[in-house]
Design a protein around this motif. Structure first.
Motif, PDB file in Angstrom:
ATOM      1  N   ALA A 166       0.834  -1.208   0.000  1.00  0.00           N
ATOM      2  CA  ALA A 166       0.000   0.000   0.000  1.00  0.00           C
ATOM      3  C   ALA A 166       0.866   1.253   0.000  1.00  0.00           C
ATOM      4  N   ALA A 167       1.918   1.256   0.807  1.00  0.00           N
ATOM      5  CA  ALA A 167       2.807   2.426   0.875  1.00  0.00           C
ATOM      6  C   ALA A 167       3.543   2.632  -0.443  1.00  0.00           C
ATOM      7  N   ALA A 168       4.071   1.556  -1.015  1.00  0.00           N
ATOM      8  CA  ALA A 168       4.789   1.666  -2.292  1.00  0.00           C
ATOM      9  C   ALA A 168       3.860   2.158  -3.393  1.00  0.00           C
ATOM     10  N   SER A 169       2.627   1.688  -3.390  1.00  0.00           N
ATOM     11  CA  SER A 169       1.655   2.121  -4.405  1.00  0.00           C
ATOM     12  C   SER A 169       1.392   3.615  -4.306  1.00  0.00           C
ATOM     13  N   PHE A 170       1.277   4.113  -3.084  1.00  0.00           N
ATOM     14  CA  PHE A 170       1.035   5.539  -2.925  1.00  0.00           C
ATOM     15  C   PHE A 170       2.243   6.369  -3.336  1.00  0.00           C
ATOM     16  N   PHE A 171       3.447   5.825  -3.103  1.00  0.00           N
ATOM     17  CA  PHE A 171       4.645   6.555  -3.492  1.00  0.00           C
ATOM     18  C   PHE A 171       4.667   6.824  -4.997  1.00  0.00           C
ATOM     19  N   PHE A 172       4.092   5.933  -5.787  1.00  0.00           N
ATOM     20  CA  PHE A 172       3.989   6.192  -7.219  1.00  0.00           C
ATOM     21  C   PHE A 172       3.228   7.490  -7.472  1.00  0.00           C
ATOM     22  N   LEU A 173       2.126   7.696  -6.750  1.00  0.00           N
ATOM     23  CA  LEU A 173       1.332   8.905  -6.931  1.00  0.00           C
ATOM     24  C   LEU A 173       2.150  10.152  -6.595  1.00  0.00           C
ATOM     25  N   VAL A 174       2.908  10.074  -5.513  1.00  0.00           N
ATOM     26  CA  VAL A 174       3.722  11.220  -5.107  1.00  0.00           C
ATOM     27  C   VAL A 174       4.800  11.508  -6.151  1.00  0.00           C
ATOM     28  N   GLU A 175       5.372  10.458  -6.705  1.00  0.00           N
ATOM     29  CA  GLU A 175       6.422  10.639  -7.708  1.00  0.00           C
ATOM     30  C   GLU A 175       5.860  11.182  -9.019  1.00  0.00           C
ATOM     31  N   PHE A 176       4.643  10.794  -9.367  1.00  0.00           N
ATOM     32  CA  PHE A 176       3.994  11.374 -10.538  1.00  0.00           C
ATOM     33  C   PHE A 176       3.798  12.881 -10.327  1.00  0.00           C
ATOM     34  N   GLU A 177       3.411  13.249  -9.108  1.00  0.00           N
ATOM     35  CA  GLU A 177       3.242  14.663  -8.788  1.00  0.00           C
ATOM     36  C   GLU A 177       4.576  15.399  -8.871  1.00  0.00           C
ATOM     37  N   ALA A 178       5.647  14.744  -8.427  1.00  0.00           N
ATOM     38  CA  ALA A 178       6.971  15.359  -8.511  1.00  0.00           C
ATOM     39  C   ALA A 178       7.366  15.577  -9.969  1.00  0.00           C
ATOM     40  N   ALA A 179       7.124  14.573 -10.812  1.00  0.00           N
ATOM     41  CA  ALA A 179       7.430  14.709 -12.240  1.00  0.00           C
ATOM     42  C   ALA A 179       6.630  15.859 -12.850  1.00  0.00           C
ATOM     43  N   ASN A 180       5.374  15.996 -12.433  1.00  0.00           N
ATOM     44  CA  ASN A 180       4.526  17.067 -12.946  1.00  0.00           C
ATOM     45  C   ASN A 180       5.081  18.435 -12.543  1.00  0.00           C
ATOM     46  N   ARG A 181       5.661  18.493 -11.349  1.00  0.00           N
ATOM     47  CA  ARG A 181       6.250  19.755 -10.906  1.00  0.00           C
ATOM     48  C   ARG A 181       7.456  20.131 -11.772  1.00  0.00           C
ATOM     49  N   PHE A 182       8.233  19.158 -12.164  1.00  0.00           N
ATOM     50  CA  PHE A 182       9.364  19.437 -13.042  1.00  0.00           C
ATOM     51  C   PHE A 182       8.887  19.991 -14.379  1.00  0.00           C
ATOM     52  N   LEU A 183       7.803  19.417 -14.884  1.00  0.00           N
ATOM     53  CA  LEU A 183       7.266  19.897 -16.157  1.00  0.00           C
ATOM     54  C   LEU A 183       6.818  21.348 -16.044  1.00  0.00           C
ATOM     55  N   ARG A 184       6.173  21.674 -14.938  1.00  0.00           N
ATOM     56  CA  ARG A 184       5.672  23.030 -14.757  1.00  0.00           C
ATOM     57  C   ARG A 184       6.793  24.031 -14.513  1.00  0.00           C
ATOM     58  N   SER A 185       7.895  23.580 -13.895  1.00  0.00           N
ATOM     59  CA  SER A 185       8.979  24.498 -13.539  1.00  0.00           C
ATOM     60  C   SER A 185       9.954  24.745 -14.686  1.00  0.00           C
ATOM     61  N   GLY A 186       9.912  23.896 -15.721  1.00  0.00           N
ATOM     62  CA  GLY A 186      10.842  24.052 -16.820  1.00  0.00           C
ATOM     63  C   GLY A 186      12.244  23.591 -16.490  1.00  0.00           C
ATOM     64  N   ALA A 187      12.348  22.529 -15.657  1.00  0.00           N
ATOM     65  CA  ALA A 187      13.658  21.993 -15.284  1.00  0.00           C
ATOM     66  C   ALA A 187      14.377  21.443 -16.509  1.00  0.00           C
ATOM     67  N   SER A 188      15.673  21.236 -16.371  1.00  0.00           N
ATOM     68  CA  SER A 188      16.464  20.687 -17.466  1.00  0.00           C
ATOM     69  C   SER A 188      15.984  19.282 -17.827  1.00  0.00           C
ATOM     70  N   HIS A 189      16.056  18.960 -19.111  1.00  0.00           N
ATOM     71  CA  HIS A 189      15.594  17.650 -19.574  1.00  0.00           C
ATOM     72  C   HIS A 189      16.423  16.512 -18.985  1.00  0.00           C
ATOM     73  N   ARG A 190      17.625  16.828 -18.497  1.00  0.00           N
ATOM     74  CA  ARG A 190      18.489  15.781 -17.936  1.00  0.00           C
ATOM     75  C   ARG A 190      17.892  15.159 -16.671  1.00  0.00           C
ATOM     76  N   TRP A 191      17.044  15.920 -15.970  1.00  0.00           N
ATOM     77  CA  TRP A 191      16.485  15.395 -14.726  1.00  0.00           C
ATOM     78  C   TRP A 191      15.454  14.304 -14.963  1.00  0.00           C
ATOM     79  N   ALA A 192      15.102  14.043 -16.207  1.00  0.00           N
ATOM     80  CA  ALA A 192      14.200  12.925 -16.505  1.00  0.00           C
ATOM     81  C   ALA A 192      14.830  11.598 -16.073  1.00  0.00           C
ATOM     82  N   TRP A 193      16.165  11.509 -16.144  1.00  0.00           N
ATOM     83  CA  TRP A 193      16.847  10.291 -15.687  1.00  0.00           C
ATOM     84  C   TRP A 193      16.652  10.083 -14.189  1.00  0.00           C
TER      85      TRP A 193
END
Length: 253
Positions: A199-226
């Motif tokens: 259950a905890a690991a499953s929820f962490f996916f949601l948090v990480e998706f939100e983190a990725a979305n924040r990178f998209l909104r902030s215009g971070a460097s494409h290298r951080w996709a790794w």
């Protein structure tokens, strides 16, 4: 913005270079590397994540198919070592993300071979279960059926820390005192521990998706996709191993 308990994503959110627009210079103008350091896109995250997942899967398959169990012990050192290094010193490194995938793939391959030898077919079930949870959490996040709140994030962090303390205590009790606390013995308590971890690991996916979305909104460097791909792979490995263990418990009942 909720903070993730995954150290890779948590540290990533606090990096000045990651949340500032790619190519921006000190005075706000374009830097000399602007042409090379473009902003991150959804395609960048998707491609890098699929690449890391692909390497992870290939490494696991080759380890199980060729019975390369002698690589499991070095992989158990290398994989967590890279994970700790990237958690302490976050950096968008393709080499480290792929090396992590290779090492953890060896661990997954050997774990799958071992459990599948005890319970034929359990590896396929674990793969299907992991894939379904990943797809389900991605769909839930994309449709906003589930929102990542600070309260629920704290619950996930607390659960993960509690599980870590319990498992470390179980390990120390087993190695030092020869005692078994029953956390990994296949009984009711072991099942509860695995379900909580899943259950905890499953929820962490949601948090990480939100983190990725924040990178998209902030215009971070494409290298951080790794780095995003590395964080997702870290949680994927944890989730798969817990599902594999839970299924092995259920086979005994």
């Amino acid at each position: 913005m909720a903070a993730t308990s995954n150290p890779a994503i948590r540290n990533l959110l606090t990096l000045d270079g990651a949340v500032s627009p790619a190519g921006a210079g000190p005075s706000g103008g374009a830097s000399p590397a602007a042409g090379r350091d473009r902003p991150i896109t959804l395609d960048d995250i998707a491609v890098k994540t699929l690449t890391v997942f692909g390497v992870l899967t290939a490494s696991a398959f080759l380890t199980a198919f060729w019975e390369l169990q002698f690589l499991a012990l070095p992989a158990l050192v290398i994989g967590p070592g890279i994970g700790i290094f990237l958690a302490v010193r976050p950096r968008p490194s393709a080499a480290l993300a792929l090396a992590f995938a290779v090492a953890q793939g060896v661990v997954l391959g050997e774990a799958t071979r071992f459990f599948d030898g005890l319970h034929p077919g359990i590896g396929t079930q674990a793969v299907v279960g992991t894939g379904c949870i990943f797809a389900g959490t991605l769909a839930a996040y994309g449709t906003r059926v589930v929102r990542v709140s600070a309260k629920v994030t704290r619950w996930a962090v607390g659960t993960a820390l509690g599980l870590l303390v319990l498992l470390l205590a179980n390990l120390v009790a087993s190695w030092v005192f020869g005692a078994d606390l029953g956390l990994r013995g296949g009984g009711i308590l072991a099942i509860v521990v695995s379900v909580a971890a899943i259950a905890a690991a499953s929820f962490f996916f949601l948090v990480e998706f939100e983190a990725a979305n924040r990178f998209l909104r902030s215009g971070a460097s494409h290298r951080w996709a790794w780095y995003v791909a590395f964080g997702l792979a870290m949680t994927l490995v944890w989730l798969y191993l817990e599902i594999l263990r839970l299924l092995s418990y259920l086979r005994w009942w």
